[in-house]
Design a protein around this motif. Structure first.
Motif, mmCIF file in Angstrom:
data_model
loop_
_atom_site.group_PDB
_atom_site.id
_atom_site.type_symbol
_atom_site.label_atom_id
_atom_site.label_comp_id
_atom_site.label_asym_id
_atom_site.label_seq_id
_atom_site.Cartn_x
_atom_site.Cartn_y
_atom_site.Cartn_z
ATOM 1 N N ASN A 7 -22.700 -63.741 27.039
ATOM 2 C CA ASN A 7 -23.323 -64.885 27.687
ATOM 3 C C ASN A 7 -24.233 -65.591 26.705
ATOM 4 O O ASN A 7 -24.540 -65.054 25.633
ATOM 5 C CB ASN A 7 -24.095 -64.465 28.951
ATOM 6 C CG ASN A 7 -25.301 -63.611 28.633
ATOM 7 O OD1 ASN A 7 -26.315 -64.111 28.171
ATOM 8 N ND2 ASN A 7 -25.201 -62.314 28.869
ATOM 9 N N TYR A 23 -33.860 -70.867 26.303
ATOM 10 C CA TYR A 23 -35.257 -70.574 26.578
ATOM 11 C C TYR A 23 -36.114 -71.729 26.088
ATOM 12 O O TYR A 23 -35.738 -72.473 25.191
ATOM 13 C CB TYR A 23 -35.710 -69.304 25.850
ATOM 14 C CG TYR A 23 -35.178 -68.023 26.434
ATOM 15 C CD1 TYR A 23 -33.873 -67.614 26.188
ATOM 16 C CD2 TYR A 23 -35.983 -67.214 27.232
ATOM 17 C CE1 TYR A 23 -33.383 -66.439 26.721
ATOM 18 C CE2 TYR A 23 -35.504 -66.021 27.768
ATOM 19 C CZ TYR A 23 -34.202 -65.641 27.505
ATOM 20 O OH TYR A 23 -33.726 -64.476 28.039
ATOM 21 N N HIS A 30 -37.361 -68.253 30.288
ATOM 22 C CA HIS A 30 -35.924 -68.408 30.489
ATOM 23 C C HIS A 30 -35.627 -69.669 31.300
ATOM 24 O O HIS A 30 -36.297 -69.940 32.307
ATOM 25 C CB HIS A 30 -35.393 -67.179 31.222
ATOM 26 C CG HIS A 30 -33.933 -67.221 31.505
ATOM 27 N ND1 HIS A 30 -33.422 -67.610 32.732
ATOM 28 C CD2 HIS A 30 -32.862 -66.932 30.728
ATOM 29 C CE1 HIS A 30 -32.111 -67.550 32.693
ATOM 30 N NE2 HIS A 30 -31.744 -67.136 31.494
ATOM 31 N N LEU A 64 -28.764 -69.406 32.165
ATOM 32 C CA LEU A 64 -27.797 -68.494 31.547
ATOM 33 C C LEU A 64 -26.400 -68.965 31.903
ATOM 34 O O LEU A 64 -26.138 -69.308 33.061
ATOM 35 C CB LEU A 64 -28.031 -67.071 32.055
ATOM 36 C CG LEU A 64 -27.132 -65.937 31.541
ATOM 37 C CD1 LEU A 64 -27.893 -64.614 31.593
ATOM 38 C CD2 LEU A 64 -25.835 -65.822 32.333
ATOM 39 N N GLN A 104 -27.890 -67.955 26.619
ATOM 40 C CA GLN A 104 -29.062 -68.336 27.400
ATOM 41 C C GLN A 104 -29.866 -69.377 26.635
ATOM 42 O O GLN A 104 -29.842 -69.419 25.409
ATOM 43 C CB GLN A 104 -29.951 -67.106 27.661
ATOM 44 C CG GLN A 104 -29.225 -65.970 28.349
ATOM 45 C CD GLN A 104 -30.119 -64.773 28.597
ATOM 46 O OE1 GLN A 104 -31.274 -64.909 28.970
ATOM 47 N NE2 GLN A 104 -29.574 -63.575 28.389
ATOM 48 N N GLU A 113 -31.860 -62.234 32.164
ATOM 49 C CA GLU A 113 -32.791 -62.859 31.246
ATOM 50 C C GLU A 113 -33.781 -61.843 30.703
ATOM 51 O O GLU A 113 -33.988 -60.771 31.276
ATOM 52 C CB GLU A 113 -33.552 -63.964 31.965
ATOM 53 C CG GLU A 113 -34.464 -63.445 33.072
ATOM 54 C CD GLU A 113 -35.164 -64.538 33.823
ATOM 55 O OE1 GLU A 113 -34.659 -64.935 34.886
ATOM 56 O OE2 GLU A 113 -36.219 -64.988 33.337
ATOM 57 N N PHE A 125 -34.758 -72.838 22.543
ATOM 58 C CA PHE A 125 -33.972 -71.884 21.775
ATOM 59 C C PHE A 125 -32.758 -71.428 22.584
ATOM 60 O O PHE A 125 -32.863 -71.212 23.788
ATOM 61 C CB PHE A 125 -34.806 -70.629 21.451
ATOM 62 C CG PHE A 125 -35.967 -70.871 20.538
ATOM 63 C CD1 PHE A 125 -37.193 -71.244 21.053
ATOM 64 C CD2 PHE A 125 -35.834 -70.707 19.175
ATOM 65 C CE1 PHE A 125 -38.284 -71.465 20.212
ATOM 66 C CE2 PHE A 125 -36.908 -70.917 18.324
ATOM 67 C CZ PHE A 125 -38.129 -71.304 18.853
ATOM 68 N N LEU A 180 -25.965 -59.484 32.164
ATOM 69 C CA LEU A 180 -26.154 -60.923 32.339
ATOM 70 C C LEU A 180 -27.526 -61.234 32.922
ATOM 71 O O LEU A 180 -27.660 -61.830 33.990
ATOM 72 C CB LEU A 180 -25.060 -61.476 33.261
ATOM 73 C CG LEU A 180 -23.630 -61.220 32.801
ATOM 74 C CD1 LEU A 180 -22.645 -61.732 33.829
ATOM 75 C CD2 LEU A 180 -23.383 -61.858 31.452
#
Lengths: 112, 114
Positions: free
Chosen positions: A31, A35, A45, A48, A33, B102, A88, B100
């Motif tokens: 995955n 941020y 966060h 995602l 993500q 954070e 990021f 999955l």
């Protein structure tokens, strides 16, 4: 070495405009993500996206993922001065654990 | 506490001294990360703990750097014989035992070596 590279390194826009940031990575991922970091301290966060997804939305955020090109983009629509921050991307490798590796970041400045 | 806690917030030390940075992750989080961020730069991965597995130390820049974690709780990052290039913000993050998911970050420790 870092997995992700963001571009541009810095972006300056006016309030109300859209901001687009790109992230490229090197290896296959589970995955990706995004941020946000204010004032050089803790990261928060944002969103995602899984490797089998192509697009995802959250409020004013839109993320796309192209695994064939190993790249992702983050779009912030109708930007506000409060969106000023560094952004990021982070990826975890397809194999192994969840170790997150971050890119170099894009510094976004939104002027009133 | 509700979030990841790091201490101290700021640390000024003399070159050559040892420093110890502390991270209290969120309760129940099995994964814990340390990152280093130099001024205006991205996050540099240092070390990763996942449950009882052997930690991934592949990001530690030299043998002056070490980290420990007691079970699934507190972690300490130790830098021996500090150098000026060690000056940076050291960020800790934790995440729960789920796929999955954070990472939750602390506010970091700003280390200045003079």
């Amino acid at each position: 070495s870092q997995q992700g590279e963001e571009d541009p390194q810095a972006l300056s826009i006016q309030e109300g405009e859209n901001a687009t940031m790109n992230c490229s990575y090197k290896t296959s991922i589970n995955n990706l993500q995004w941020y946000r970091q204010n004032s050089g301290r803790g990261l928060v966060h944002l969103i995602l996206i899984r490797s089998n997804e192509r697009e995802k939305h959250s409020g004013r955020l839109r993320v796309t993922l192209d695994t064939s090109k190993k790249s992702s983009s983050l779009l912030i629509t109708a930007s506000r001065a409060a969106d000023t921050a560094s952004y990021f991307c982070a990826t975890d490798a397809e194999t192994g654990f969840q170790k997150l590796v971050f890119g170099t970041g894009t510094r976004l400045l939104v002027s009133p | 506490g509700a979030g990841v806690s790091q201490s101290p917030s700021n640390k000024v030390t003399e070159k050559g001294k040892d420093v110890e940075l502390r991270c209290d992750p969120i309760s129940g989080h099995t994964a814990l990360y340390w990152y280093r961020q130099r001024l205006g730069q991205g996050l540099e991965f240092l070390i990763y703990f996942q449950g009882n597995s052997a930690p991934d130390k592949s990001g530690l820049p030299s043998d002056r750097f070490s980290a420990e974690r007691t079970g699934e709780s507190v972690s300490t990052l130790t830098i021996q014989r500090t150098q000026q290039e060690d000056s940076a913000v050291y960020l800790c993050a934790s995440s729960p035992p789920l796929d999955l998911t954070e990472a939750f970050f602390g506010q970091g420790t700003r280390l200045t070596v003079v």
